[in-house]
Design a protein around this motif. Structure first.
Motif, PDB file in Angstrom:
ATOM      1  N   ASP A 109      -0.303  -2.534   9.985  1.00  0.00           N
ATOM      2  CA  ASP A 109      -1.754  -1.363   9.361  1.00  0.00           C
ATOM      3  C   ASP A 109      -0.963  -3.262   8.364  1.00  0.00           C
TER       4      ASP A 109
ATOM      5  N   ILE B  52      -2.521  -5.574  12.765  1.00  0.00           N
ATOM      6  CA  ILE B  52      -3.240  -4.179  12.829  1.00  0.00           C
ATOM      7  C   ILE B  52      -2.960  -3.027  13.435  1.00  0.00           C
ATOM      8  N   SER B  53      -1.889  -2.542  14.522  1.00  0.00           N
ATOM      9  CA  SER B  53      -1.449  -2.140  14.967  1.00  0.00           C
ATOM     10  C   SER B  53       0.370  -1.669  13.763  1.00  0.00           C
TER      11      SER B  53
ATOM     12  N   GLU C 242     -11.640  -0.411   7.848  1.00  0.00           N
ATOM     13  CA  GLU C 242     -12.102  -1.946   6.708  1.00  0.00           C
ATOM     14  C   GLU C 242     -13.469  -2.114   7.780  1.00  0.00           C
TER      15      GLU C 242
ATOM     16  N   SER D 131     -11.274   0.578  13.267  1.00  0.00           N
ATOM     17  CA  SER D 131     -10.261   1.907  13.294  1.00  0.00           C
ATOM     18  C   SER D 131      -9.433   2.062  11.949  1.00  0.00           C
ATOM     19  N   LYS D 132      -9.437   1.033  11.730  1.00  0.00           N
ATOM     20  CA  LYS D 132      -8.204   1.244  10.524  1.00  0.00           C
ATOM     21  C   LYS D 132      -9.436   1.122   8.755  1.00  0.00           C
TER      22      LYS D 132
ATOM     23  N   THR E 131      -3.537  -5.471   7.906  1.00  0.00           N
ATOM     24  CA  THR E 131      -4.754  -5.816   8.253  1.00  0.00           C
ATOM     25  C   THR E 131      -5.113  -7.055   7.164  1.00  0.00           C
TER      26      THR E 131
END
Length: 250
Positions: free
Chosen positions: A178, A175-176, A214, A211-212, A180
Motif C-alpha cells: 500500500d 504497491i503490495s 488510486e 486495485s488500490k 502507492t
C-alpha cells in the motif's frame, strides 16, 4: 555416537609342516587366524542441521561472520567488534553472501547494518534489484521505517545500473504494501535515471494502482504509457508473470 557390532569367525586354518635337516618330519603346527568384520552405523547429523542458505555456497569466513553477528546482535559493543574483526575483512562475494544469508533468515536489522557497510565499499555498484529484494523482506517483517530508510538511500545513489526488471519488482512490492506514493516516486526515479519503462512497468503500475483505488495516479501513468506505446492499451490485458526478481549476489 557410533554403534558398532562385532562378529568374529574362523576364516581359515592353515597347517604348516616343518621339515628337519634329517629329512624327517618336523613339528607340525596348526595356526588359526581369526577374521574380524566391523559394521559401523552412524547417525546422519545433517538431518539436524538448519539449512544455512540458498544459492552459492558460503565460505567458512562468511559462515563464521553470520554466526558471530547473530550472537552479538543484542549488544552494540560486541556487534561492532564483530564488524571490525570479521565482516569488514571479507571479500566482496563473501560480504554479499553474508547479506543474502541474513535476509534469508529474516535478520533484517543485521542485514541493514551490513548493507550500510557495503555502500561504503569502493566496489559497490547500486542495483535496484537488491533494493527491491531488501524492501520486500523488510516489508514482510513489518519494518516500514527501515523500508523508508532504504528508499532514501535508493534516491541518493549517484549511478544506478539500468535494471528495468528491478524497478518492476520494486513497483509491485511497494504497491503490495500500500505504498502507492513511493511507487510513483520510484517510477519518476526510473525515468530520470535513464531506465526505460517497458510494457510490464506500465501494466504493474496501472493495474496495481487501480486495485488500490488510486484512479487519478493510474490515469497519470496511462498518459505516460501512451507516449511510449501509442493509444492502444491492449498490453494491459496481458497476464503478468511473477514480479519477484531475485538479486544475484555477485
Amino acid at each position: 555416537m557410533s554403534l558398532c557390532t562385532l562378529w568374529s569367525s574362523l576364516a581359515s586354518s592353515r597347517t604348516l609342516e616343518l621339515k628337519g635337516t634329517g629329512g624327517g618330519s618336523g613339528k607340525v603346527e596348526r595356526l588359526n587366524r581369526a577374521t574380524f568384520t566391523f559394521t559401523v552405523s552412524m547417525r546422519d547429523r545433517s538431518q539436524n542441521r538448519k539449512q544455512l542458505q540458498r544459492g552459492r555456497s558460503l565460505s567458512i569466513e562468511a559462515i563464521q561472520a553470520v554466526q558471530s553477528l547473530k550472537r552479538a546482535k543484542r549488544d552494540e559493543a560486541s556487534l561492532e567488534r564483530v564488524f571490525e574483526s570479521k565482516v569488514r575483512r571479507l571479500l566482496k562475494l563473501d560480504m554479499m553472501a553474508v547479506l543474502q544469508q541474513l535476509l534469508y533468515q529474516n535478520e533484517c536489522l543485521l542485514a541493514l547494518k551490513v548493507f550500510e557497510d557495503v555502500r561504503k565499499e569502493y566496489w559497490h555498484k547500486p542495483k535496484v534489484s537488491l533494493y527491491a529484494e531488501m524492501i520486500r523482506v523488510f516489508g514482510s517483517n513489518m519494518l516500514f521505517e527501515q523500508v523508508q530508510l532504504l528508499l532514501c538511500y535508493l534516491k541518493k545513489e549517484p549511478a544506478l545500473e539500468v535494471e528495468t526488471e528491478g524497478f518492476n519488482a520494486l513497483f509491485g512490492t511497494l504497491i503490495s504494501f500500500d505504498m502507492t506514493g513511493s511507487a510513483m516516486e520510484c517510477f519518476h526515479l526510473m525515468k530520470t535515471s535513464g531506465c526505460e519503462p517497458n510494457k510490464s512497468s506500465f501494466r504493474i503500475l496501472i493495474k496495481g494502482l487501480e486495485s488500490k483505488g488510486e484512479l487519478d495516479l493510474s490515469a497519470t501513468v496511462k498518459l505516460d504509457a501512451k507516449k511510449y506505446f501509442g493509444e492502444s492499451m491492449e498490453f494491459l490485458e496481458e497476464e503478468e508473470e511473477d514480479l519477484t526478481v531475485g538479486y544475484k549476489y555477485k
